[in-house]
Design a protein around this motif. Structure first.
Motif, PDB file in Angstrom:
ATOM      1  N   LEU A 170       0.833  -1.206   0.000  1.00 23.86           N
ATOM      2  CA  LEU A 170       0.000   0.000   0.000  1.00 23.86           C
ATOM      3  C   LEU A 170       0.866   1.255   0.000  1.00 23.86           C
ATOM      4  CD1 LEU A 170      -2.754   1.365   0.170  1.00 23.86           C
ATOM      5  CD2 LEU A 170      -2.632   1.098   2.674  1.00 23.86           C
ATOM      6  N   LEU A 171       1.952   1.225   0.761  1.00 22.87           N
ATOM      7  CA  LEU A 171       2.866   2.371   0.808  1.00 22.87           C
ATOM      8  C   LEU A 171       3.485   2.630  -0.564  1.00 22.87           C
ATOM      9  CD1 LEU A 171       4.159   4.429   2.733  1.00 22.87           C
ATOM     10  CD2 LEU A 171       5.985   2.782   3.131  1.00 22.87           C
ATOM     11  N   ASP A 172       3.851   1.578  -1.272  1.00 21.71           N
ATOM     12  CA  ASP A 172       4.413   1.717  -2.605  1.00 21.71           C
ATOM     13  C   ASP A 172       3.392   2.326  -3.563  1.00 21.71           C
ATOM     14  OD1 ASP A 172       6.110   1.355  -4.873  1.00 21.71           O
ATOM     15  OD2 ASP A 172       5.055  -0.511  -5.301  1.00 21.71           O
ATOM     16  N   ALA A 199      -2.754  10.404  -5.461  1.00 25.44           N
ATOM     17  CA  ALA A 199      -3.263   9.352  -4.573  1.00 25.44           C
ATOM     18  C   ALA A 199      -3.392   9.882  -3.149  1.00 25.44           C
ATOM     19  CB  ALA A 199      -2.350   8.141  -4.608  1.00 25.44           C
ATOM     20  N   GLU A 200      -4.480   9.521  -2.496  1.00 28.30           N
ATOM     21  CA  GLU A 200      -4.703   9.920  -1.112  1.00 28.30           C
ATOM     22  C   GLU A 200      -4.207   8.827  -0.175  1.00 28.30           C
ATOM     23  OE1 GLU A 200      -8.738  10.926  -0.437  1.00 28.30           O
ATOM     24  OE2 GLU A 200      -8.767  12.578  -1.902  1.00 28.30           O
ATOM     25  N   THR A 201      -3.606   9.241   0.930  1.00 28.43           N
ATOM     26  CA  THR A 201      -3.097   8.286   1.908  1.00 28.43           C
ATOM     27  C   THR A 201      -4.223   7.838   2.829  1.00 28.43           C
ATOM     28  OG1 THR A 201      -0.955   9.415   1.874  1.00 28.43           O
ATOM     29  CG2 THR A 201      -1.377   7.906   3.709  1.00 28.43           C
ATOM     30  N   PRO A 202      -4.498   6.545   2.902  1.00 29.32           N
ATOM     31  CA  PRO A 202      -5.549   6.055   3.795  1.00 29.32           C
ATOM     32  C   PRO A 202      -5.268   6.458   5.245  1.00 29.32           C
ATOM     33  CG  PRO A 202      -4.882   4.343   2.260  1.00 29.32           C
ATOM     34  CD  PRO A 202      -3.894   5.451   2.121  1.00 29.32           C
ATOM     35  N   LEU A 232      -3.045   4.061   7.277  1.00 29.92           N
ATOM     36  CA  LEU A 232      -1.634   4.153   6.918  1.00 29.92           C
ATOM     37  C   LEU A 232      -1.008   5.406   7.517  1.00 29.92           C
ATOM     38  CD1 LEU A 232       0.831   3.142   5.396  1.00 29.92           C
ATOM     39  CD2 LEU A 232      -0.025   4.293   3.343  1.00 29.92           C
ATOM     40  N   SER A 233      -1.737   6.505   7.519  1.00 27.51           N
ATOM     41  CA  SER A 233      -1.243   7.742   8.125  1.00 27.51           C
ATOM     42  C   SER A 233      -0.966   7.542   9.613  1.00 27.51           C
ATOM     43  CB  SER A 233      -2.248   8.876   7.920  1.00 27.51           C
ATOM     44  OG  SER A 233      -2.412   9.169   6.553  1.00 27.51           O
ATOM     45  N   ARG A 234      -1.873   6.871  10.313  1.00 30.07           N
ATOM     46  CA  ARG A 234      -1.666   6.628  11.739  1.00 30.07           C
ATOM     47  C   ARG A 234      -0.450   5.723  11.967  1.00 30.07           C
ATOM     48  NH1 ARG A 234      -7.419   5.935  11.826  1.00 30.07           N
ATOM     49  NH2 ARG A 234      -7.073   3.658  11.792  1.00 30.07           N
TER      50      ARG A 234
END
Length: 505
Positions: free
Chosen positions: A196-198, A206-209, A212-214
């Protein structure tokens, strides 16, 4: 303080002129004073060159002819600064270092740089895994903040294709970082976010979920990976400097940006013009070479006309003075790269071996002839007064001095410079002592192939043990590093063994 090693080839000789200002800039961040910064930078250069020599010897011993993967020269030397600083802390010299750096050296962050390779910062591993030409291109453009025209000139690239090559190198760096990220030992929770990070970092839209941000807010390794994998957004320079350099990486990056904006990066006094360092600023009109030649011809013709006009001696003297003033600010020619040789340095603040006026040239005023002119003596009846320098009152031409001095500023940066001094003596010398005066209050910090003392603005350089004797019409050369503020004009009032010595053009 250890001596800088004598260069073995042209590549080593170019290290000082290309990299010294970068190493000294980072060493200044790491230390508590300018003297400690110079010593740290000197030791780091020695350590870095030894590492380069060892890597070159290892690659030759394999017989493959392929150079081993390693950091480019500037980040390798910056890493040497970090290594030497850690050695200082261990050996009891930590009081010379910045207090925050000392705390960092005892933290887990510093341990990552000497721990298992797979746990080292991702940017460091990614840059090291690239071929050196690609890594150099990336570092110069992203961290040293050089514009593409300057990078292309330094690396011998086609300026029109340099930007596209940089884009390819950025993508290559991302690929190396992505592979290293997947190879990094990580727990199952971090590995579940790897794909997902890739995907998120590939696209600028692309928006960061949220989950994933947490996770990146709590996981240093995954946050580092995101910074290295995200090529858009302008975060790549910070990711490179922080990951490769470590402590002070962001401060170093800011210093290099400011140096580039001031046109003082890359070790050249003409960098703002010659390397395109004024890019991004409003374009100012510049006089072309043809315009300069035309102007020079007109000025020469005007000077000749004025000199032939039947005016009085005082007016002719004024014309000569004006002509001298026009050349007094002439810039120093940019020589080829030089490198200090292995001699001990000696500094002091005591009185020099000569005063600033004891051996001044036999001229009535400093404006009576162009500064640095080795082929022309002051003429006319306005020469030195009677008794001064031993000349008669009616003397029409002063005797030629027994020596000439060529003073060159090799490289210059916002608060320091490197200079080379070449002395030619018509007489044989058993030993030598050269004195001069700085007009703008410059200070000598380190000298090679000689020792020095400085009293206010007057400097006296004396011979080393191995270069005392000079044959008739022979030359001797030494160099030094100095600091300056405001202006950095050439030295003046040279004396050799207390006798007047003429500045050569």
């Amino acid at each position: 303080m250890p001596d800088l090693p004598t260069p073995q080839n042209a590549a080593e000789a170019a290290l000082l002129s290309e990299c010294w200002d970068a190493v000294l800039s980072y060493a200044d961040l790491c230390t508590s004073g300018s003297a400690s910064a110079t010593q740290l930078a000197t030791e780091a250069f020695t350590h870095g060159i030894d590492e380069l020599r060892a890597a070159t010897a290892a690659s030759k011993s394999t017989g493959t002819g392929r150079r081993a993967l390693r950091l480019p020269r500037i980040p390798l030397l910056l890493a040497s600064v970090r290594t030497v600083a850690a050695a200082w802390e261990t050996s009891g010299l930590g009081h010379r270092l910045d207090p925050d750096l000392r705390l960092w050296l005892h933290s887990d962050k510093a341990a990552r740089y000497i721990g298992p390779p797979l746990h080292r910062p991702l940017a460091l591993r990614g840059l090291r895994d690239m071929q050196e030409p690609d890594a150099v291109l990336l570092w110069l453009a992203e961290v040293e903040s050089l514009p593409m025209s300057a990078v292309a000139r330094r690396l011998g690239l086609d300026p029109a294709a340099a930007s596209s090559e940089l884009a390819q190198v950025r993508a290559l760096f991302r690929d190396r970082c992505h592979r290293n990220h997947l190879d990094t030992p990580m727990d199952a929770y971090c590995r579940s976010y790897a794909r997902l990070l890739d995907a998120v970092t590939r696209s600028p839209s692309a928006e960061t979920p949220e989950d994933l941000s947490r996770h990146m807010a709590r996981c240093v390794e995954c946050a580092e990976a995101a910074a290295c994998l995200r090529l858009h957004g302008g975060g790549l320079p910070a990711a490179l400097s922080s990951g490769v350099i470590g402590w002070g990486g962001l401060a170093y990056l800011e210093r290099r940006r400011r140096a580039a904006e001031a046109g003082m990066i890359g070790g050249r006094t003409d960098a703002a013009v010659d390397t395109g360092l004024n890019e991004g600023k409003p374009v100012r009109p510049r006089i072309g070479r043809t315009g300069i030649l035309v102007t020079a011809v007109l000025v020469s013709a005007l000077a000749l006309t004025v000199s032939l006009m039947p005016f009085g001696g005082s007016k002719g003297g004024d014309a000569n003075a004006a002509q001298g003033e026009s050349t007094d600010g002439q810039s120093v020619a940019d020589p080829g790269p030089s490198f200090p040789s292995g001699s001990k340095t000696k500094s002091g603040t005591g009185s020099g071996s000569g005063s600033g006026t004891a051996g001044s040239p036999a001229v009535a005023d400093s404006t009576s002839r162009p500064a640095g002119n080795s082929d022309q003596e002051a003429q006319g009846e306005s020469s030195s007064p009677a008794g001064k320098h031993g000349g008669a009152k009616g003397s029409t031409k002063s005797a030629a001095p027994d020596c000439r001095v060529k003073y060159e500023i090799v490289s210059e940066w916002p608060d320091g410079f490197q200079a080379s001094v070449t002395v030619t003596s018509t007489k044989a010398l058993a030993t030598w002592s050269l004195g001069w005066t700085f007009k703008d209050g410059q200070r000598v910090g380190q000298m090679w192939d000689g020792t020095f003392t400085q009293d206010d603005s007057h400097v006296t350089a004396t011979a080393a043990d191995y270069n005392k004797t000079v044959a008739a019409n022979g030359t001797v050369t030494f160099g030094f590093l100095g600091s300056w503020t405001g202006s950095n004009s050439a030295a003046r009032d040279f004396t050799l063994n207390a006798a007047s010595c003429q500045a050569a053009g």
